[in-house]
Write a protein that holds these residues in place. Structure first.
Motif, PDB file in Angstrom:
ATOM      1  N   PRO A   1       0.932  -1.368  -0.113  1.00 14.59           N
ATOM      2  CA  PRO A   1       0.032  -0.092   0.027  1.00 14.59           C
ATOM      3  C   PRO A   1       0.856   1.256   0.051  1.00 14.59           C
ATOM      4  N   CYS A   2       2.102   1.169   0.312  1.00 14.28           N
ATOM      5  CA  CYS A   2       2.940   2.393   0.410  1.00 14.28           C
ATOM      6  C   CYS A   2       3.175   3.200  -1.158  1.00 14.28           C
TER       7      CYS A   2
ATOM      8  N   TRP B   1       0.688   3.116  -3.066  1.00 10.78           N
ATOM      9  CA  TRP B   1      -0.811   3.604  -3.816  1.00 10.78           C
ATOM     10  C   TRP B   1      -1.220   4.812  -2.962  1.00 10.78           C
ATOM     11  N   SER B   2      -2.211   5.597  -3.640  1.00 10.61           N
ATOM     12  CA  SER B   2      -2.865   6.641  -3.050  1.00 10.61           C
ATOM     13  C   SER B   2      -3.983   5.770  -2.182  1.00 10.61           C
ATOM     14  N   GLU B   3      -4.584   6.400  -1.208  1.00 10.22           N
ATOM     15  CA  GLU B   3      -5.559   5.866  -0.313  1.00 10.22           C
ATOM     16  C   GLU B   3      -6.850   5.333  -1.553  1.00 10.22           C
ATOM     17  N   ASP B   4      -7.340   6.240  -2.272  1.00  6.97           N
ATOM     18  CA  ASP B   4      -8.320   5.657  -3.321  1.00  6.97           C
ATOM     19  C   ASP B   4      -7.714   4.458  -4.036  1.00  6.97           C
TER      20      ASP B   4
ATOM     21  N   TRP C   1      -5.526   2.119  -3.521  1.00  9.84           N
ATOM     22  CA  TRP C   1      -5.205   1.004  -2.654  1.00  9.84           C
ATOM     23  C   TRP C   1      -6.927   0.366  -2.593  1.00  9.84           C
ATOM     24  N   GLN C   2      -7.734   1.294  -2.001  1.00 11.75           N
ATOM     25  CA  GLN C   2      -8.930   0.987  -1.876  1.00 11.75           C
ATOM     26  C   GLN C   2      -9.716   0.033  -3.387  1.00 11.75           C
TER      27      GLN C   2
ATOM     28  N   TYR D   1      -4.578   4.851 -11.177  1.00 11.17           N
ATOM     29  CA  TYR D   1      -4.157   4.314  -9.786  1.00 11.17           C
ATOM     30  C   TYR D   1      -2.955   3.944 -10.083  1.00 11.17           C
TER      31      TYR D   1
END
Length: 176
Positions: A12-13, A15-18, A20-21, A65
């Protein structure tokens, strides 16, 4: 391939929060148009069927993403690319005006900026052609693919999609 083999889709490091989701919700672990054969070797799939992946061919079937996650991974793992990023579409325009960009026409290339009206914008060919998509949720893509209609294969054409779309033969080009 190095991004995949280094676990880029599992960390996840990068990726953006969106992003990664999106990755988790879709259980995504490779570009949409990449598959593995029974021996574990990667191959690509396009409208012509299965094809060998080569080092000089553009990666196709990634969304905004994924493009950003790859770029973040590359910056953190390579000294030569520590300043790599997706270009703003204005940068791509200037470069295209002054020189031919090698490899153009293989994929739609994600830009870092959202789709927005240029100064003096007026809708064409009809009122709602672009206007509804100036919402800050659609990102610009430039370039074209071998499947793009001839009338659209021009440097000035601006494509746009939400950051989760990857079915459009989309890839990336890095700015250094």
């Amino acid at each position: 391939l190095a991004f995949i083999e280094d676990g880029g889709y599992q960390q996840p490091c990068f990726w953006s929060e969106d992003g990664w989701q999106w990755r988790c919700e879709n259980n995504t672990e490779q570009p949409e148009q990449w598959l593995k054969n029974t021996e574990g070797d990667w191959f690509g799939v396009n409208t012509n069927g299965a094809h060998e992946l080569t080092a000089d061919s553009a990666v196709s079937g990634i969304n905004h993403y994924e493009a950003n996650a790859f770029t973040n991974w590359l910056r953190k793992t390579s000294n030569d690319f520590s300043h790599a990023r997706l270009p703003h579409e204005y940068e791509r325009e200037v470069t295209q005006q002054h020189q031919e960009i090698g490899g153009s026409g293989q994929v739609w290339e994600w830009c870092t900026n959202t789709f927005h009206p240029y100064e003096g914008f007026s809708p064409f060919p009809y009122e709602n052609y672009s206007k509804p998509w100036f919402d800050g949720k659609h990102y610009t893509l430039r370039g074209s693919t071998p499947y793009t209609q001839t009338a659209v294969q021009r440097h000035s054409f601006r494509n746009f999609y939400t950051p989760d779309k990857r079915h459009i033969f989309s890839g990336l080009r890095l700015a250094l």
